[in-house]
Scaffold this active site. Sequence first.
Site, PDB file in Angstrom:
ATOM      1  N   THR A  53      26.140 -48.306 -54.629  1.00  0.00           N
ATOM      2  CA  THR A  53      25.583 -49.169 -54.110  1.00  0.00           C
ATOM      3  C   THR A  53      26.370 -50.516 -53.929  1.00  0.00           C
ATOM      4  O   THR A  53      26.309 -51.355 -53.060  1.00  0.00           O
ATOM      5  CB  THR A  53      24.220 -49.689 -54.491  1.00  0.00           C
ATOM      6  N   GLU A  85      17.149 -53.051 -60.613  1.00  0.00           N
ATOM      7  CA  GLU A  85      17.897 -52.797 -59.317  1.00  0.00           C
ATOM      8  C   GLU A  85      19.284 -53.834 -59.587  1.00  0.00           C
ATOM      9  O   GLU A  85      20.192 -53.523 -59.094  1.00  0.00           O
ATOM     10  CB  GLU A  85      17.129 -53.258 -58.189  1.00  0.00           C
TER      11      GLU A  85
END
Length: 307
Positions: free
Chosen positions: A180, A128
Amino acid sequence: MSSIKIYAPATVANVVCGFDIIGFALQDPNDEMYMRLSDKPGVTIRNLDDYNLPTEPEKNVAGAALLAMLEQLPPGTGFEVEIRKNIKPGSGIGSSAASAAGAVVGANALLDNKFSREDLVRFAMFGEKVASGVKHADNIAPCIYGGFTLIRSIFPLDIIPLQAPPLHVTVVHPQIEVRTSDARSILKQKVLLKDAIRQWGNIAGLVAGLTKGDYALIGRSLEDVIIEPVRSILIPGFDEVKQKCAEAGALGGGISGSGPSVFMLSESQSTAKQVEKVMAEVYTRIGIDFHTYVTTVNNGGARVELV
Protein backbone atom coordinates in the site's frame (compact mmCIF):
# COMPACT_ATOMS: atom_id res chain seq x y z
CA MET A 1 -17.93 -12.33 27.82
CA SER A 2 -14.65 -14.05 28.75
CA SER A 3 -13.41 -15.48 25.44
CA ILE A 4 -14.69 -14.68 21.96
CA LYS A 5 -14.06 -15.38 18.29
CA ILE A 6 -14.24 -12.60 15.72
CA TYR A 7 -14.83 -12.92 11.99
CA ALA A 8 -13.46 -9.82 10.27
CA PRO A 9 -14.37 -9.52 6.58
CA ALA A 10 -12.28 -8.58 3.60
CA THR A 11 -13.18 -5.25 2.05
CA VAL A 12 -12.90 -3.44 -1.26
CA ALA A 13 -11.74 0.17 -0.92
CA ASN A 14 -11.83 3.09 -3.35
CA VAL A 15 -14.51 1.31 -5.46
CA VAL A 16 -12.84 2.70 -8.59
CA CYS A 17 -13.62 6.44 -8.42
CA GLY A 18 -13.94 6.86 -4.64
CA PHE A 19 -10.28 6.97 -3.61
CA ASP A 20 -10.05 6.84 0.20
CA ILE A 21 -13.77 7.65 0.62
CA ILE A 22 -15.88 4.63 -0.50
CA GLY A 23 -15.61 0.98 0.45
CA PHE A 24 -17.68 -2.14 0.97
CA ALA A 25 -17.38 -5.41 2.89
CA LEU A 26 -17.25 -8.89 1.37
CA GLN A 27 -18.95 -12.03 2.67
CA ASP A 28 -15.74 -13.99 2.02
CA PRO A 29 -12.93 -14.28 2.96
CA ASN A 30 -12.75 -13.43 6.69
CA ASP A 31 -9.86 -13.24 9.15
CA GLU A 32 -10.44 -15.20 12.36
CA MET A 33 -9.39 -13.79 15.71
CA TYR A 34 -9.68 -15.02 19.30
CA MET A 35 -9.68 -12.54 22.17
CA ARG A 36 -9.97 -12.45 25.92
CA LEU A 37 -9.39 -9.94 28.66
CA SER A 38 -6.05 -10.40 30.40
CA ASP A 39 -4.69 -9.77 33.87
CA LYS A 40 -1.50 -8.59 32.14
CA PRO A 41 -1.82 -4.91 31.18
CA GLY A 42 -1.42 -3.99 27.53
CA VAL A 43 -1.72 -6.17 24.43
CA THR A 44 -0.38 -9.69 23.89
CA ILE A 45 -0.49 -11.01 20.31
CA ARG A 46 -0.03 -14.54 18.98
CA ASN A 47 -0.09 -15.51 15.33
CA LEU A 48 -1.96 -18.65 14.23
CA ASP A 49 -0.68 -18.53 10.64
CA ASP A 50 2.61 -18.59 8.75
CA TYR A 51 2.85 -14.94 7.66
CA ASN A 52 5.26 -14.11 10.49
CA LEU A 53 3.72 -10.71 11.14
CA PRO A 54 5.12 -8.66 14.04
CA THR A 55 3.77 -9.51 17.48
CA GLU A 56 5.02 -6.31 19.12
CA PRO A 57 1.77 -4.36 19.57
CA GLU A 58 3.10 -1.06 18.24
CA LYS A 59 4.29 -2.76 15.03
CA ASN A 60 1.16 -4.87 14.51
CA VAL A 61 -1.97 -3.28 13.00
CA ALA A 62 -4.29 -5.01 15.47
CA GLY A 63 -1.97 -4.10 18.33
CA ALA A 64 -1.75 -0.44 17.31
CA ALA A 65 -5.54 -0.20 17.15
CA LEU A 66 -5.89 -1.76 20.61
CA LEU A 67 -3.20 0.51 22.06
CA ALA A 68 -5.23 3.48 20.86
CA MET A 69 -8.29 2.05 22.58
CA LEU A 70 -6.35 1.38 25.80
CA GLU A 71 -5.62 5.09 26.11
CA GLN A 72 -9.36 5.53 26.76
CA LEU A 73 -9.55 2.69 29.31
CA PRO A 74 -8.55 2.35 32.98
CA PRO A 75 -4.86 1.61 33.64
CA GLY A 76 -4.15 -2.10 33.93
CA THR A 77 -6.59 -3.22 31.21
CA GLY A 78 -5.17 -5.97 29.02
CA PHE A 79 -6.12 -8.03 25.98
CA GLU A 80 -4.83 -11.33 24.61
CA VAL A 81 -5.28 -11.72 20.86
CA GLU A 82 -4.75 -14.67 18.55
CA ILE A 83 -4.95 -13.97 14.83
CA ARG A 84 -5.40 -16.30 11.88
CA LYS A 85 -4.99 -14.37 8.64
CA ASN A 86 -7.23 -15.82 5.93
CA ILE A 87 -6.89 -12.53 4.01
CA LYS A 88 -3.37 -12.52 2.64
CA PRO A 89 -1.34 -9.44 3.57
CA GLY A 90 -0.72 -7.21 0.57
CA SER A 91 -3.66 -8.68 -1.35
CA GLY A 92 -5.57 -5.42 -1.77
CA ILE A 93 -8.75 -6.63 -0.08
CA GLY A 94 -8.28 -5.04 3.32
CA SER A 95 -6.02 -7.47 5.16
CA SER A 96 -4.67 -4.83 7.54
CA ALA A 97 -8.14 -3.34 8.06
CA ALA A 98 -9.58 -6.74 8.98
CA SER A 99 -6.97 -7.17 11.71
CA ALA A 100 -7.35 -3.64 13.07
CA ALA A 101 -11.14 -3.52 12.85
CA GLY A 102 -11.61 -7.07 14.10
CA ALA A 103 -9.44 -6.35 17.14
CA VAL A 104 -11.39 -3.29 18.26
CA VAL A 105 -14.78 -4.89 17.54
CA GLY A 106 -13.76 -7.86 19.65
CA ALA A 107 -12.35 -5.72 22.45
CA ASN A 108 -15.53 -3.65 22.49
CA ALA A 109 -17.63 -6.80 22.86
CA LEU A 110 -15.49 -7.84 25.84
CA LEU A 111 -16.13 -4.38 27.31
CA ASP A 112 -19.91 -4.63 26.96
CA ASN A 113 -19.92 -2.33 23.91
CA LYS A 114 -18.52 0.67 25.73
CA PHE A 115 -17.58 2.45 22.49
CA SER A 116 -19.58 3.56 19.45
CA ARG A 117 -18.84 2.27 15.95
CA GLU A 118 -17.38 5.67 15.10
CA ASP A 119 -15.03 5.35 18.08
CA LEU A 120 -13.96 1.92 16.81
CA VAL A 121 -13.16 3.32 13.37
CA ARG A 122 -11.08 6.05 14.99
CA PHE A 123 -9.08 3.46 16.99
CA ALA A 124 -8.66 1.11 14.04
CA MET A 125 -7.25 3.85 11.82
CA PHE A 126 -4.12 3.77 13.99
CA GLY A 127 -3.60 0.26 12.64
CA GLU A 128 -3.95 1.46 9.07
CA LYS A 129 -1.31 4.09 9.77
CA VAL A 130 1.10 1.31 10.78
CA ALA A 131 0.35 -0.52 7.51
CA SER A 132 0.49 2.37 5.05
CA GLY A 133 1.77 5.42 6.88
CA VAL A 134 -1.58 7.17 6.46
CA LYS A 135 -4.83 7.07 8.43
CA HIS A 136 -7.67 6.14 6.10
CA ALA A 137 -11.04 4.54 6.78
CA ASP A 138 -12.41 3.25 3.47
CA ASN A 139 -11.53 -0.34 4.46
CA ILE A 140 -12.00 0.10 8.21
CA ALA A 141 -15.50 1.61 8.07
CA PRO A 142 -17.18 -1.10 5.96
CA CYS A 143 -15.40 -3.80 7.97
CA ILE A 144 -17.03 -2.39 11.12
CA TYR A 145 -20.35 -1.07 9.75
CA GLY A 146 -20.89 -3.60 6.97
CA GLY A 147 -22.20 -2.85 3.49
CA PHE A 148 -21.10 0.23 1.56
CA THR A 149 -19.81 3.25 3.46
CA LEU A 150 -18.94 6.79 2.42
CA ILE A 151 -16.19 8.53 4.38
CA ARG A 152 -17.17 12.18 3.97
CA SER A 153 -14.37 13.32 6.24
CA ILE A 154 -11.56 11.91 8.37
CA PHE A 155 -10.98 15.03 10.50
CA PRO A 156 -13.61 15.24 11.89
CA LEU A 157 -14.66 11.66 11.25
CA ASP A 158 -17.94 11.50 9.34
CA ILE A 159 -19.13 8.09 8.09
CA ILE A 160 -22.29 7.64 6.04
CA PRO A 161 -23.62 4.08 5.52
CA LEU A 162 -25.04 3.71 2.01
CA GLN A 163 -28.00 1.61 0.99
CA ALA A 164 -27.24 -0.55 -2.04
CA PRO A 165 -29.10 -3.06 -4.21
CA PRO A 166 -28.06 -6.74 -4.22
CA LEU A 167 -24.68 -7.07 -5.90
CA HIS A 168 -22.44 -10.01 -6.72
CA VAL A 169 -18.70 -9.53 -6.47
CA THR A 170 -15.90 -11.33 -8.31
CA VAL A 171 -12.34 -10.81 -7.13
CA VAL A 172 -9.13 -12.09 -8.67
CA HIS A 173 -5.96 -11.93 -6.60
CA PRO A 174 -2.86 -12.35 -8.76
CA GLN A 175 -0.18 -13.87 -6.55
CA ILE A 176 2.06 -10.83 -6.58
CA GLU A 177 2.41 -8.25 -3.82
CA VAL A 178 1.72 -4.54 -4.09
CA ARG A 179 2.53 -2.69 -0.88
CA THR A 180 0.00 0.00 0.00
CA SER A 181 2.77 2.43 0.88
CA ASP A 182 4.44 1.83 -2.51
CA ALA A 183 1.15 2.21 -4.38
CA ARG A 184 0.57 5.54 -2.64
CA SER A 185 4.06 6.82 -3.33
CA ILE A 186 3.60 6.74 -7.13
CA LEU A 187 0.42 8.83 -7.14
CA LYS A 188 0.41 12.33 -8.59
CA GLN A 189 0.05 15.09 -6.02
CA LYS A 190 -1.75 17.41 -8.44
CA VAL A 191 -4.53 16.64 -10.94
CA LEU A 192 -6.04 18.57 -13.82
CA LEU A 193 -9.28 20.39 -13.07
CA LYS A 194 -11.08 18.63 -15.93
CA ASP A 195 -10.09 15.24 -14.45
CA ALA A 196 -11.21 16.30 -10.97
CA ILE A 197 -14.59 17.39 -12.35
CA ARG A 198 -15.05 14.08 -14.17
CA GLN A 199 -14.10 12.18 -11.01
CA TRP A 200 -16.54 14.17 -8.86
CA GLY A 201 -19.30 13.34 -11.32
CA ASN A 202 -18.47 9.64 -11.15
CA ILE A 203 -18.41 9.61 -7.34
CA ALA A 204 -21.77 11.37 -7.16
CA GLY A 205 -23.15 9.04 -9.82
CA LEU A 206 -21.95 5.95 -7.96
CA VAL A 207 -23.53 7.08 -4.67
CA ALA A 208 -26.77 7.95 -6.48
CA GLY A 209 -26.76 4.65 -8.34
CA LEU A 210 -26.28 2.67 -5.14
CA THR A 211 -28.99 4.47 -3.19
CA LYS A 212 -31.47 4.37 -6.10
CA GLY A 213 -30.69 0.75 -6.98
CA ASP A 214 -29.87 1.86 -10.51
CA TYR A 215 -27.52 -0.79 -11.87
CA ALA A 216 -26.89 1.05 -15.14
CA LEU A 217 -25.87 4.21 -13.30
CA ILE A 218 -23.60 2.21 -11.01
CA GLY A 219 -21.94 0.68 -14.05
CA ARG A 220 -21.25 3.88 -15.93
CA SER A 221 -20.01 5.62 -12.78
CA LEU A 222 -17.33 2.97 -12.16
CA GLU A 223 -14.68 5.01 -13.94
CA ASP A 224 -11.44 6.37 -12.48
CA VAL A 225 -9.47 8.99 -14.41
CA ILE A 226 -7.02 9.85 -11.62
CA ILE A 227 -5.75 6.84 -9.65
CA GLU A 228 -6.28 3.80 -11.88
CA PRO A 229 -4.22 5.04 -14.85
CA VAL A 230 -1.20 5.25 -12.54
CA ARG A 231 -1.67 2.19 -10.35
CA SER A 232 -2.76 -0.20 -13.10
CA ILE A 233 0.82 -0.40 -14.37
CA LEU A 234 1.64 -2.38 -11.19
CA ILE A 235 -0.88 -5.12 -12.08
CA PRO A 236 -0.06 -7.39 -15.03
CA GLY A 237 -3.07 -8.15 -17.23
CA PHE A 238 -5.23 -5.44 -15.69
CA ASP A 239 -6.44 -3.76 -18.89
CA GLU A 240 -7.28 -7.08 -20.52
CA VAL A 241 -9.14 -8.33 -17.46
CA LYS A 242 -11.19 -5.16 -17.25
CA GLN A 243 -12.13 -5.21 -20.92
CA LYS A 244 -13.04 -8.89 -21.05
CA CYS A 245 -15.05 -8.74 -17.80
CA ALA A 246 -17.11 -5.92 -19.28
CA GLU A 247 -17.70 -8.04 -22.37
CA ALA A 248 -18.82 -10.87 -20.07
CA GLY A 249 -21.53 -8.64 -18.58
CA ALA A 250 -19.95 -7.13 -15.46
CA LEU A 251 -21.34 -3.76 -14.41
CA GLY A 252 -17.78 -2.57 -13.93
CA GLY A 253 -14.93 -2.65 -11.47
CA GLY A 254 -11.25 -2.00 -11.09
CA ILE A 255 -8.36 -2.18 -8.65
CA SER A 256 -9.35 -3.27 -5.16
CA GLY A 257 -7.66 -0.90 -2.75
CA SER A 258 -4.06 -0.50 -3.83
CA GLY A 259 -4.05 -3.85 -5.63
CA PRO A 260 -3.04 -6.31 -6.88
CA SER A 261 -6.56 -7.71 -6.52
CA VAL A 262 -9.10 -6.67 -9.14
CA PHE A 263 -12.84 -6.70 -8.41
CA MET A 264 -15.91 -6.65 -10.61
CA LEU A 265 -19.55 -6.04 -9.67
CA SER A 266 -22.35 -7.97 -11.36
CA GLU A 267 -26.11 -7.92 -11.14
CA SER A 268 -26.45 -11.72 -11.05
CA GLN A 269 -24.50 -14.69 -9.72
CA SER A 270 -24.37 -16.29 -13.16
CA THR A 271 -22.63 -13.21 -14.56
CA ALA A 272 -20.26 -13.12 -11.60
CA LYS A 273 -19.31 -16.74 -12.31
CA GLN A 274 -18.71 -15.96 -15.97
CA VAL A 275 -16.53 -13.03 -14.93
CA GLU A 276 -14.53 -15.40 -12.72
CA LYS A 277 -13.96 -17.66 -15.74
CA VAL A 278 -12.70 -14.73 -17.80
CA MET A 279 -10.31 -13.63 -15.04
CA ALA A 280 -8.96 -17.17 -14.71
CA GLU A 281 -8.39 -17.46 -18.46
CA VAL A 282 -6.38 -14.24 -18.58
CA TYR A 283 -4.06 -15.09 -15.69
CA THR A 284 -3.64 -18.70 -16.75
CA ARG A 285 -2.57 -17.56 -20.19
CA ILE A 286 -0.05 -14.98 -18.95
CA GLY A 287 1.35 -17.44 -16.44
CA ILE A 288 0.65 -15.74 -13.10
CA ASP A 289 -0.76 -17.77 -10.22
CA PHE A 290 -4.02 -16.38 -8.89
CA HIS A 291 -6.90 -16.95 -6.53
CA THR A 292 -10.52 -15.98 -7.18
CA TYR A 293 -13.56 -15.31 -5.00
CA VAL A 294 -17.18 -15.09 -6.05
CA THR A 295 -19.14 -13.59 -3.20
CA THR A 296 -21.64 -10.90 -2.22
CA VAL A 297 -21.66 -7.77 -0.08
CA ASN A 298 -21.49 -8.37 3.67
CA ASN A 299 -24.05 -6.04 5.21
CA GLY A 300 -23.24 -6.91 8.84
CA GLY A 301 -19.53 -6.22 9.13
CA ALA A 302 -17.24 -7.93 11.65
CA ARG A 303 -19.13 -10.31 13.94
CA VAL A 304 -18.41 -11.86 17.32
CA GLU A 305 -19.36 -15.19 18.86
CA LEU A 306 -18.67 -16.80 22.20
CA VAL A 307 -16.21 -19.69 22.36
